[in-house]
Design an enzyme around this catalytic site. Structure first.
Site, PDB file in Angstrom:
ATOM      1  N   ILE A   1       0.818  -1.214   0.000  1.00 17.17           N
ATOM      2  CA  ILE A   1       0.000   0.000   0.000  1.00 17.17           C
ATOM      3  C   ILE A   1       0.846   1.255   0.000  1.00 17.17           C
ATOM      4  CG2 ILE A   1      -2.121  -0.959   0.974  1.00 17.17           C
ATOM      5  CD1 ILE A   1      -1.139  -0.080   3.726  1.00 17.17           C
TER       6      ILE A   1
ATOM      7  N   GLY B   1      11.202   1.551   3.517  1.00 13.01           N
ATOM      8  CA  GLY B   1      10.923   0.269   2.877  1.00 13.01           C
ATOM      9  C   GLY B   1       9.480   0.258   2.392  1.00 13.01           C
TER      10      GLY B   1
ATOM     11  N   VAL C   1       5.385  -0.816   2.502  1.00 16.39           N
ATOM     12  CA  VAL C   1       4.314  -0.975   3.479  1.00 16.39           C
ATOM     13  C   VAL C   1       3.255  -1.889   2.883  1.00 16.39           C
ATOM     14  CG1 VAL C   1       2.674   0.203   4.979  1.00 16.39           C
ATOM     15  CG2 VAL C   1       4.761   1.381   4.266  1.00 16.39           C
TER      16      VAL C   1
ATOM     17  N   LYS D   1       5.087  -2.384   7.909  1.00 21.16           N
ATOM     18  CA  LYS D   1       6.170  -1.679   7.225  1.00 21.16           C
ATOM     19  C   LYS D   1       7.409  -2.551   7.316  1.00 21.16           C
ATOM     20  CE  LYS D   1       7.966   2.789   8.320  1.00 21.16           C
ATOM     21  NZ  LYS D   1       7.602   4.142   8.666  1.00 21.16           N
TER      22      LYS D   1
ATOM     23  N   ASP E   1      10.039  15.301  10.062  1.00 26.05           N
ATOM     24  CA  ASP E   1       9.653  14.936   8.709  1.00 26.05           C
ATOM     25  C   ASP E   1       8.154  15.154   8.526  1.00 26.05           C
ATOM     26  OD1 ASP E   1      10.075  14.177   6.126  1.00 26.05           O
ATOM     27  OD2 ASP E   1      10.307  12.035   6.528  1.00 26.05           O
TER      28      ASP E   1
END
Ligand SMILES: *[C@@H]1O[C@H](CO)[C@@H](O)[C@H](O)[C@H]1NC(C)=O
Ligand SMILES: *[C@@H]1O[C@H](CO)[C@@H](O)[C@H](O)[C@H]1NC(C)=O
Ligand SMILES: *[C@@H]1O[C@H](CO)[C@@H](O)[C@H](O)[C@H]1NC(C)=O
Ligand SMILES: *[C@@H]1O[C@H](CO)[C@@H](O)[C@H](O)[C@H]1NC(C)=O
Ligand SMILES: *[C@@H]1O[C@H](CO)[C@@H](O)[C@H](O)[C@H]1NC(C)=O
Ligand SMILES: *[C@@H]1O[C@H](CO)[C@@H](O)[C@H](O)[C@H]1NC(C)=O
Ligand SMILES: *[C@@H]1O[C@H](CO)[C@@H](O)[C@H](O)[C@H]1NC(C)=O
Ligand SMILES: *[C@@H]1O[C@H](CO)[C@@H](O)[C@H](O)[C@H]1NC(C)=O
Ligand SMILES: *[C@@H]1O[C@H](CO)[C@@H](O)[C@H](O)[C@H]1NC(C)=O
Ligand SMILES: *[C@@H]1O[C@H](CO)[C@@H](O)[C@H](O)[C@H]1NC(C)=O
Length: 834
Positions: free
Chosen positions: A499, A505, A507, A521, A617
């Site tokens: 998704i 990486g 998910v 994840k 972030d």
């Protein structure tokens, strides 16, 4: 004359008081001392424990059964007189103490199972609870047993219940309920792992595990101002020949505003166990004490130090450890106390959940400071802290829900037995129910109640924080999923279940075997940076539980995997609702509510903990939406604990996503919460304009959304560039406020930007301004006209946005050459790959 008389009496009262206070120290506001089963008052260590008969009005119990023993003295200890009589409780019973001053109180219980007539007390089996806490669970004392608890009583009464197990009975030889001086235990301590502040001790119930006078003799309650017992340390020393005793009680000084005689008496501070280096200046070893503790709990550890060994300041540098964690590196007691020796000092530490039944405390010479190898410890207190279910024992026992005082009433006893069965049943039911619920929606509880979801029958109690220097340390948390379970949940990492793809990486969607949908994840094991982010994320998410932060359900670190399992967010990222997908456009009200939710989550991160946490972030791809479009902030992989009080920034390598990056942070490499505020300001413009923050396909001046939107905002023409879907739908006041808020967030200097709390407030105000329109007359709204007039200009904005963010993020930085700011960021893109 009159006034002089009053003054004079005040004077004498205060003299009397100061003398009194000086001579006897602390006078407890509440003090109940009861010698259960005894026909006479008993004086122990200068205190009078009243005969059982004087306490009968405090007690509600089905039967009056008092027993005594003729075998005196039972123990050699000074309190042996308390153990020669007991009261027996054949059914649930409780003492109700009225509390005159709220605050922490000691509850001290004395048990000795002597045999008497019809009762063999060693077969007793019972539980004890106080307020909402289970103090003892299915307890069956086999020898003299003294148990000391303390809890903060804020109600006017304190109820202590004795609940026999099934067909057994309970007994008690003596009980004390005594006020603890305010400030003896404060709200915070240091967590030893991770090394951060721990808060919340005031409301914590505790049980004294051990109170030790290092290098000195036993100190009886009569010789402690707070009637505590201190035992010598010999029995706990792992290697007795590594240690030697030192005594210098006369030297002990108490500082202003630090330790007092209430903290520990001079007889504790004036003796210590010192590292026995035997005049060998190269000796390097630890002096270690080992204590038996119950696994599954956190422990509060108080170290007492007083340098009675050094001849001059700055001679003694040593390390203090709990288990394998360093609790204090290179401790120099003389600097703490401004170059005065022999000053009493204490240090409070909270351990993570202990899982091996042993707690080791060690002291050893500093290996980094070049000094003569030496180390000391004067006193140590270890207290068990209540777990998240409020228990200090094992299983949680419900309090006794009865009120009648009538005794020897058969109907009542029957009723009580039934009630008891019902209570037990309800407790079991509730427990199972909660457990199920937690399993299903672990992420929604405010504190972690971790347990091994797969395999393992034991219930591992959790902690409010995680630890995390090594992966194996993280495993203490107990949310660890076996890799096989992850494989099953994700259909063997089915490609079609992907998704999302992020810097960390891919998910995957997943379904646990209880039907809970999750997002899985899976980190790229090659990436060293990934490991750090993996740990940060687990640490952060296990510390922070908030409605607007995405919840971690578990993780898996088997076979070098780095897998994080989160609650599933049905509606994906905020970004996907703004552009680059075919999802339906969000209304202005939805957008405001999403911004408000995300702001709440960030506000909590910045302020909800003793140290601010900076997300680093913040972007629309890290704001996720659940099935009700409730916003939750995600992706804590880069988070950093923020400034301490005395600093104003965290200096760190620049990380984050470009387009959102605070230029000040970039220039100065100094991180503050205001960097998140900047990024959030960019998100606000993104939400309003529904276009990528960097779009290299656009004309040069439009590439960077922050620059472009600020230009229009400063010209007072923000409405010209809004999402065409919103044209005519935003009330001008709401838009004006929103634009101003975003503008302030993007201020050049962090100090000029609002706090996340202010941003939150302003956004709520925007929502109100918008709602006001709806409530009044939406048709009468002149904005429509204005916005419609400007729709031509909006076509400017209506550019092709087919380049999705992910594609863009993954694309080579060279694509940006010639684009504003691209050179600045290309380095970043290369090194971060995000
Ligand atoms: C025992 O203590 C109670 C309560 O302090 C007091 O009222 C009573 O007089 C005492 N009895 C004796 C015999 O000292
Ligand atoms: C102990 O209990 C017995 C009855 O069980 C009673 O006769 C005796 O007086 C008690 N002795 C003391 C010292 O209380
Ligand atoms: C008891 O707890 C309350 C909050 O529940 C706190 O305000 C108070 O300071 C605490 N008192 C002590 C003595 O710990
Ligand atoms: C023991 O139990 C019997 C019958 O239940 C009773 O008559 C007797 O008084 C009891 N003895 C004591 C010391 O309680
Ligand atoms: C006390 O009772 C509980 C529940 O029946 C039982 O699990 C426990 O083993 C008992 N304790 C002792 C020491 O017999
Ligand atoms: C009970 O405790 C006492 C001292 O507290 C000790 O001397 C005695 O050996 C213990 N008895 C048993 C059976 O463990
Ligand atoms: C309670 O006692 C009954 C009968 O002695 C026994 O069947 C039952 O298992 C006991 N329950 C517990 C929880 O110990
Ligand atoms: C230290 O002091 C304790 C208590 O006074 C004593 O039992 C112990 O033997 C002493 N240890 C040494 C090594 O002298
Ligand atoms: C002292 O104990 C700590 C913690 O267990 C350990 O890391 C350290 O290596 C020990 N030092 C020595 C000299 O044994
Ligand atoms: C201790 O108990 C209180 C109330 O029961 C609870 O709020 C708190 O979370 C518990 N402490 C821990 C560490 O779980």
């Amino acid at each position: 004359m009159m006034s002089f008389g009053i003054l004079e009496s005040f004077f004498w009262i205060s003299v009397a008081c100061s003398f009194f206070c000086f001579s006897t120290g602390f006078t407890p506001a509440d003090q109940y001392l009861i010698d259960c089963g005894s026909p006479t008052n008993t004086t122990v260590g200068g205190r009078v424990f009243v005969a059982d008969g004087f306490a009968s009005k405090l007690l509600s119990t089905p039967q009056d059964i008092l027993v005594n023993t003729s075998l005196k003295p039972i123990t050699s200890s000074d309190d042996s007189l308390l153990y020669d009589s007991a009261r027996i409780f054949t059914g649930p019973s409780k003492y109700t103490f009225s509390i005159s001053q709220s605050g922490r109180h000691w509850i001290r219980l004395y048990f000795y199972p002597f045999a008497s007539g019809n009762y063999s007390m060693s077969s007793a089996n019972f539980s004890v609870s106080a307020q909402d806490y289970t103090l003892l669970s299915h307890f069956s004392p086999k020898n003299v047993s003294f148990r000391e608890f303390s809890l903060n009583v804020t109600s006017e009464t304190l109820e202590i219940s004795f609940i026999p197990t099934n067909n057994s009975f309970a007994f008690l030889n003596a009980i004390e309920v005594v006020s603890v001086p305010n400030g003896l235990i404060t709200d915070d301590a240091n967590l030893v792992n991770p090394a951060v502040k721990f808060q919340g001790l005031l409301t914590q119930a505790m049980e004294t595990v051990e109170r030790v006078n290092m290098g000195g003799p036993r100190i009886s309650p009569a010789n402690d101002r707070l009637w505590r017992t201190w035992v010598p340390d010999n029995d706990f020393l792992v290697q007795a020949n590594f240690a030697k005793n030192v005594t210098n009680i006369g030297a002990v000084k108490y500082p202003k505003g630090g330790a007092t005689e209430d903290t520990a008496p001079p007889t504790v501070y004036g003796t210590c166990t010192e590292m026995n280096s035997q005049d060998n200046p190269t000796s390097i070893f630890n002096v270690t004490w080992e204590f038996d503790v119950d696994p599954g709990f956190q422990y509060f550890v108080r170290f007492h130090f007083c340098d009675i060994v050094s001849k001059s300041p700055n001679q003694l540098y040593f390390n203090v450890y709990i288990n394998s964690w360093i609790a204090a590196p290179n401790l120099d007691l003389s600097t703490i106390n401004v170059n005065i020796l022999a000053v009493a000092y204490y240090m409070d530490i909270v351990t993570p959940v202990n899982d091996n039944g042993k707690l080791r405390v060690s002291i050893g010479p500093s290996t980094t400071v070049n000094a003569y190898p030496d180390a000391i410890l004067n006193g140590l207190e270890i207290m068990k802290m209540n777990n998240s279910m409020g228990s200090l024992g094992g299983a949680v026992i419900a309090s006794v829900p009865f009120s009648s005082n009538s005794k020897k009433n058969v109907g009542m006893i029957v009723g009580l037995s039934i009630a008891c069965v019902v209570v037990v049943f309800l407790a079991v039911f509730l427990f199972l129910f909660c457990r199920r619920r937690k399993m299903a929606r672990l992420g929604h509880s405010k504190t972690w109640v971790p347990f091994s979801i797969y395999g393992g029958t034991s219930l591992t109690m959790g902690s409010k924080y995680s630890n995390g220097t090594t992966l194996s340390a993280i495993s203490n948390l107990g949310y660890r999923f076996p890799f096989a379970a992850v494989l099953e949940a994700t259909n063997n990492f089915d490609e079609s279940w992907v998704i999302g793809i992020g810097g960390f990486g891919r998910v995957f969607k997943g379904v646990l075997n209880d039907g809970t949908k999750v997002a899985v994840k899976r980190g790229n094991p090659q990436s060293q940076q990934g490991i750090a982010e993996f740990q940060t994320e687990i640490e952060m998410l296990s510390q922070f539980r908030h409605r607007h932060l995405v919840s971690l359900i578990g993780y898996c670190d088997e076979k070098n995997e780095m897998i994080l399992i989160y609650e599933y967010m049905e509606n994906g990222t905020l970004k996907s609702h703004l552009y680059g997908s075919d999802r339906p456009s969000l209304s202005w009200k939805d957008r405001l509510e999403i911004c408000i939710g995300a702001a709440r989550g960030l506000h909590y991160l910045h302020t909800g903990y003793s140290k601010a946490v900076i997300h680093r972030d913040v972007k629309s791809a890290n704001i996720l939406l659940d099935e009700n479009l409730l916003a939750k902030v995600a992706d804590f992989g880069l988070s950093k604990t923020g400034p301490e009080i005395d600093q104003t920034h965290v200096s760190t390598a620049v990380k984050g996503s470009f387009g959102y990056l605070d230029p000040e942070y970039f220039r100065r490499q100094q991180l503050t919460e205001k960097s998140d505020v900047y990024s959030f300001g960019v998100v606000l413009f993104e939400v309003l304009c529904a276009r990528p923050v960097i779009d290299p396909t656009l004309p040069r001046e439009m590439v960077n959304l922050a620059e472009w939107a600020m230009k229009w905002q400063k010209n007072g023409q923000l409405e010209q560039i809004i999402d065409p879907n919103l044209v005519g739908k935003i009330k001008p006041d709401s838009l004006r406020k929103f634009g101003e808020t975003a503008e302030k967030c993007l201020a050049e200097f962090g100090v000029d930007r609002p706090s996340m709390g202010d941003v939150l407030w302003n956004l709520e105000y925007c929502l109100q301004l918008q709602e006001a329109v709806v409530q009044n007359d939406p048709e009468e709204n002149s904005t429509n006209a204005i916005l419609e007039l400007s729709s031509q200009v909006n076509n400017l904005n209506n550019v092709d946005t087919t380049i999705s963010a992910n594609q863009f993020e993954a694309s080579n930085a060279d694509d940006l050459s010639g684009v504003s700011m691209s050179r600045v960021f290309s380095q970043l893109v290369k090194s971060e790959g995000r």
